[in-house]
Design a protein around this motif. Structure first.
Motif, short mmCIF file in Angstrom:
data_model
loop_
_atom_site.label_atom_id
_atom_site.label_comp_id
_atom_site.label_asym_id
_atom_site.label_seq_id
_atom_site.Cartn_x
_atom_site.Cartn_y
_atom_site.Cartn_z
N ARG A 120 0.84 -1.19 0.00
CA ARG A 120 0.00 0.00 0.00
C ARG A 120 0.88 1.25 0.00
NH1 ARG A 120 -4.70 -1.33 4.53
NH2 ARG A 120 -5.53 -3.21 3.51
N PRO A 121 0.45 2.28 -0.74
CA PRO A 121 1.23 3.53 -0.71
C PRO A 121 1.28 4.10 0.71
CG PRO A 121 -0.39 3.54 -2.50
CD PRO A 121 -0.72 2.36 -1.63
N ASN A 145 1.59 -0.06 -7.03
CA ASN A 145 1.02 0.08 -8.37
C ASN A 145 0.74 1.52 -8.76
OD1 ASN A 145 0.93 -2.71 -9.06
ND2 ASN A 145 -0.81 -2.96 -7.67
N ASP A 146 0.48 2.37 -7.76
CA ASP A 146 0.18 3.77 -8.06
C ASP A 146 0.53 4.64 -6.87
OD1 ASP A 146 -1.89 3.36 -6.22
OD2 ASP A 146 -3.35 2.92 -7.78
N ASP A 147 0.39 5.94 -7.05
CA ASP A 147 0.63 6.92 -5.98
C ASP A 147 2.12 7.00 -5.62
OD1 ASP A 147 0.04 8.89 -4.12
OD2 ASP A 147 -1.68 7.81 -3.33
N ILE A 148 2.43 7.71 -4.54
CA ILE A 148 3.81 7.95 -4.10
C ILE A 148 4.06 7.20 -2.80
CG2 ILE A 148 5.48 9.69 -3.37
CD1 ILE A 148 3.96 11.71 -5.09
N LYS A 170 8.59 -3.82 -6.68
CA LYS A 170 7.88 -3.81 -7.96
C LYS A 170 7.15 -2.48 -8.06
CE LYS A 170 6.12 -5.59 -11.77
NZ LYS A 170 6.96 -5.83 -12.98
N VAL A 171 7.57 -1.65 -9.03
CA VAL A 171 7.05 -0.28 -9.15
C VAL A 171 6.21 -0.19 -10.41
CG1 VAL A 171 7.64 2.16 -9.25
CG2 VAL A 171 9.11 0.58 -7.98
N GLY A 172 4.89 -0.03 -10.23
CA GLY A 172 3.98 0.07 -11.37
C GLY A 172 4.15 1.35 -12.15
N LYS A 173 3.55 1.38 -13.34
CA LYS A 173 3.78 2.51 -14.25
C LYS A 173 3.19 3.82 -13.73
CE LYS A 173 -0.22 1.61 -17.26
NZ LYS A 173 -0.63 1.36 -18.67
N ASP A 174 2.22 3.73 -12.82
CA ASP A 174 1.61 4.94 -12.26
C ASP A 174 2.13 5.25 -10.86
OD1 ASP A 174 -0.10 5.35 -14.51
OD2 ASP A 174 -1.45 3.80 -13.75
N VAL A 198 11.08 -1.72 -12.45
CA VAL A 198 10.46 -0.40 -12.49
C VAL A 198 9.76 -0.16 -13.83
CG1 VAL A 198 10.86 2.08 -12.22
CG2 VAL A 198 12.33 0.43 -11.01
N ASP A 199 8.46 0.11 -13.76
CA ASP A 199 7.71 0.58 -14.92
C ASP A 199 7.30 2.03 -14.75
OD1 ASP A 199 7.67 -1.82 -16.50
OD2 ASP A 199 6.26 -2.67 -15.06
N GLY A 200 7.40 2.54 -13.52
CA GLY A 200 7.10 3.93 -13.23
C GLY A 200 8.36 4.72 -12.95
N SER A 201 8.46 5.22 -11.70
CA SER A 201 9.61 6.06 -11.34
C SER A 201 10.12 5.65 -9.97
CB SER A 201 9.19 7.53 -11.33
OG SER A 201 10.26 8.37 -10.95
N ILE A 202 11.45 5.60 -9.82
CA ILE A 202 12.05 5.30 -8.53
C ILE A 202 13.26 6.20 -8.29
CG2 ILE A 202 13.55 3.45 -9.42
CD1 ILE A 202 12.98 1.98 -6.73
#
Length: 377
Positions: A120-121, A145-148, A170-174, A198-202
């Motif tokens: 959970r974010p 999967n989403d949020d920060i 595991k970092v989702g695209k959103d 990473v599919d999003g941002s790290i």
């Protein structure tokens, strides 16, 4: 001799679930070498594995410790002398993103560790602590999967003890993840093996100091349109040995990575900062940068900087790397002395100016200041 006394490890496994799976993992650990290839400088290990193997530690539940997070708005998850508090604990030896054969000590960690999951974010402070002569493993999975999400893994140990962690992200695209790894040794030992898909941002940062031997590996694998930055710092004092490896692999198109590595070696310490930036055949129009810098104080200190670059496609936007190592600049020391500072104070100012970054989290800034002050700089 070994990291963990075998009888202690087998007895501990009997207290856990999935006994047969754990025994197989322990056998993998026993059979695997630390290094598969011995003659290539690109994969040379700078960790003195004998220092680990001479520990012969016990593993069991130690005394309970009440810990507080120095970051008050973060949820605290504590692993203190192998007692986990603040989250649900799973009795599973599996990690969904890291294979036990990726590293000898990953197999050992998974054989003996309990597992925690963050899915959970939010803001999490994972406090891994041991003040007893124990091997303390933990298996962590982070799926966002989403949020920060902000996650700080903080390892603190004393004397003849060894916290060991296997961390998969595991970092989702959103999603955007800010991930910090901090290793604070007190003449102790530490092993961290982390991997991020990473599919999003790290945004990742690693800081280590104070260990008799610390080995930290961080690997990021970037999908299409993903973004990754990493900031690595090693501060070696007294007779510390610190080896940090940060690798990034681009597999998706238009992915971007930037890496900065800094090391300071003082007294008789050895600091190593190294990493490999790889742009794969399918990572068209991607960019990568990995820069390493180190300074040394004292004739017996050693620092090694080894950023490497491997590009397997002709369609790349940017691919660059550089390295530099030097003793503290005597001209700069002389300049500061002429401004009224004694030599120690001048060297302290140089170290602070070299290591400190504006975006460092508060706990890292405070640690750097305390370590430098304790050295008399």
């Amino acid at each position: 001799m070994a990291i963990v006394d075998k009888d202690s490890a087998i007895n501990y496994i009997q207290k856990l679930g999935n006994v047969s799976d754990r025994e197989k993992l322990f056998s993998i650990y026993e059979e695997m070498p630390y290094q598969l290839i011995h003659d290539s400088p690109t994969i040379k290990h700078y960790t003195d594995w004998d220092l680990f193997d001479n520990l012969d530690l016990k593993i069991d539940y130690g005394s309970k410790k009440n810990l507080d997070s120095p970051l008050k708005d973060y949820k605290l998850i504590s692993i203190a002398n192998n007692i986990v508090e603040g989250t649900e604990v799973l009795d599973s030896p599996k990690n969904s993103g890291i294979d036990p054969k990726e590293h000898k000590l990953v197999a050992l960690n998974l054989a003996l560790a309990k597992k925690i999951i963050i899915d959970r974010p939010g803001k999490y402070f994972i406090y891994h602590y041991t003040d007893q002569e124990l091997y303390s493993p933990i298996n962590i999975e982070i799926n966002v999967n989403d949020d920060i999400t902000d996650i700080v893994y903080y390892s603190e140990s004393f004397g003849k003890s060894m916290p060991s962690s296997t961390i998969y992200l595991k970092v989702g695209k959103d999603a955007t993840v800010n991930f910090s790894t901090i290793v604070k040794g007190n003449s102790s030992y530490s092993f961290v093996y982390a991997k991020a898909e990473v599919d999003g941002s790290i945004n990742s940062s690693i800081f280590a100091s104070g260990s008799s031997q610390a080995h930290i590996e961080y690997k990021s694998i970037l999908g299409s349109y993903s973004n990754a930055s990493f900031n690595v710092k090693a501060l070696g004092v007294k007779d510390n040995n610190i080896d940090i490896v940060s690798d990034v692999t681009h597999i998706g198109e238009k992915s971007v990575s930037t890496g900065s590595m800094k090391a300071v070696a003082a007294n008789t310490s050895l600091t190593v900062i190294r990493g490999d930036a790889k742009v794969g055949e399918t990572a068209h129009d991607s960019s990568t940068s990995i820069i390493g810098r180190a300074i040394m104080l004292g004739k017996e200190s050693k620092a090694i900087v080894a950023p490497m670059l491997e590009v397997k496609t002709g369609r790349v936007i940017t691919a660059k790397h550089s390295a530099a190592v030097s003793r503290v600049d005597e001209d700069l020391v002389f300049y500061l002395q002429n401004r009224g500072f004694d030599r120690k104070t001048a060297e302290g100012l140089i170290i602070r100016g070299f290591l400190n970054d504006e975006n460092d989290i508060s706990i890292v800034k405070e640690m750097v200041e305390k370590i430098i002050s304790d050295l008399g700089y």
